[in-house]
Design a protein around this motif. Structure first.
Motif, PDB file in Angstrom:
ATOM      1  N   ASP A 158      51.836  50.940  19.260  1.00 57.32           N
ATOM      2  CA  ASP A 158      52.262  50.848  18.048  1.00 57.32           C
ATOM      3  C   ASP A 158      53.076  49.572  18.273  1.00 57.32           C
ATOM      4  O   ASP A 158      53.008  48.554  17.253  1.00 57.32           O
ATOM      5  N   ASN A 210      50.377  46.845  18.196  1.00 58.94           N
ATOM      6  CA  ASN A 210      49.705  46.644  16.868  1.00 58.94           C
ATOM      7  C   ASN A 210      50.717  45.727  15.810  1.00 58.94           C
ATOM      8  O   ASN A 210      50.389  45.062  15.070  1.00 58.94           O
ATOM      9  N   SER A 211      52.265  45.956  15.890  1.00 59.70           N
ATOM     10  CA  SER A 211      52.891  45.249  15.281  1.00 59.70           C
ATOM     11  C   SER A 211      53.101  44.077  15.379  1.00 59.70           C
ATOM     12  O   SER A 211      53.126  43.086  14.766  1.00 59.70           O
ATOM     13  N   GLN A 247      49.917  42.246  13.827  1.00 57.87           N
ATOM     14  CA  GLN A 247      49.795  41.992  12.429  1.00 57.87           C
ATOM     15  C   GLN A 247      49.447  40.698  11.688  1.00 57.87           C
ATOM     16  O   GLN A 247      48.970  40.676  10.761  1.00 57.87           O
ATOM     17  N   SER A 267      42.414  43.951   9.502  1.00 59.12           N
ATOM     18  CA  SER A 267      42.928  45.441   9.545  1.00 59.12           C
ATOM     19  C   SER A 267      42.622  46.301  10.681  1.00 59.12           C
ATOM     20  O   SER A 267      41.464  46.291  11.109  1.00 59.12           O
ATOM     21  N   TYR A 316      40.844  51.944  18.301  1.00 57.84           N
ATOM     22  CA  TYR A 316      41.688  50.918  18.238  1.00 57.84           C
ATOM     23  C   TYR A 316      41.388  49.697  19.348  1.00 57.84           C
ATOM     24  O   TYR A 316      40.959  48.722  19.313  1.00 57.84           O
ATOM     25  N   HIS A 321      56.745  38.205  15.804  1.00 51.20           N
ATOM     26  CA  HIS A 321      55.636  37.863  15.227  1.00 51.20           C
ATOM     27  C   HIS A 321      54.632  37.154  16.330  1.00 51.20           C
ATOM     28  O   HIS A 321      55.210  36.886  17.379  1.00 51.20           O
TER      29      HIS A 321
END
Length: 153
Positions: free
Chosen positions: A60, A63-64, A67, A72, A99, A133
């Motif tokens: 998770d 993945n964050s 982004q 997708s 994934y 980010h």
């Protein structure tokens, strides 16, 4: 280090051009979470493989951080209640494998430092932390030198 220059004594040059592949071999349920045992391989030589252990929360976080790529990515959704049920864990494991397949076969993501650190923590800086980010300069892979010996398990 200049081209054709030998690595310093005690250093091994990592062939960062060989692609990484990853397969979830098993999962183990602990008291409050599940750990996924992942076999990672660099290139085609089986002797150049190792195991890592990751929780859903590790996926998770990765993945964050990814982004910003705008792609997708098929990370299975979170589930707060019933997340320790055998059937759910089996389905989540399949989703996490999908994934991993996506991030290791997408050239941009596979060469991202965040993905490399996630899959190969022994060869990438232990002090590196995922930013909130993903700056564009981190989307490109970099060659690294590590100390010590082979980390094949």
């Amino acid at each position: 280090m200049a081209f054709m220059e030998k690595p310093p004594a005690g250093k091994v040059l990592l062939d960062d051009t060989a692609p990484l592949s990853a397969g979830i071999e098993a999962s183990q349920s602990l008291h409050s979470h599940t750990e996924y045992i992942i076999r990672v391989q660099r290139g085609i030589a089986i002797e150049n493989s190792w195991q890592i252990v990751r929780r859903y929360s590790d996926f998770d976080l990765l993945n964050s951080s990814l982004q910003i790529s705008g792609l997708s990515l098929p990370l299975p959704p979170k589930k707060l209640i019933g997340n320790m049920e055998r059937e759910f864990i089996a389905e989540r494991q399949k989703g996490l494998q999908r994934y991993l397949d996506v991030i290791t076969t997408n050239h941009l993501l596979a060469n991202c430092e965040l993905v490399k650190k996630f899959l190969d923590p022994n060869n990438y800086s232990a002090n590196y932390t995922a930013p909130p980010h993903l700056p564009s300069h981190l989307l490109h892979g970099q060659r690294v030198v590590r100390s010590g010996h082979s980390h094949v398990q």
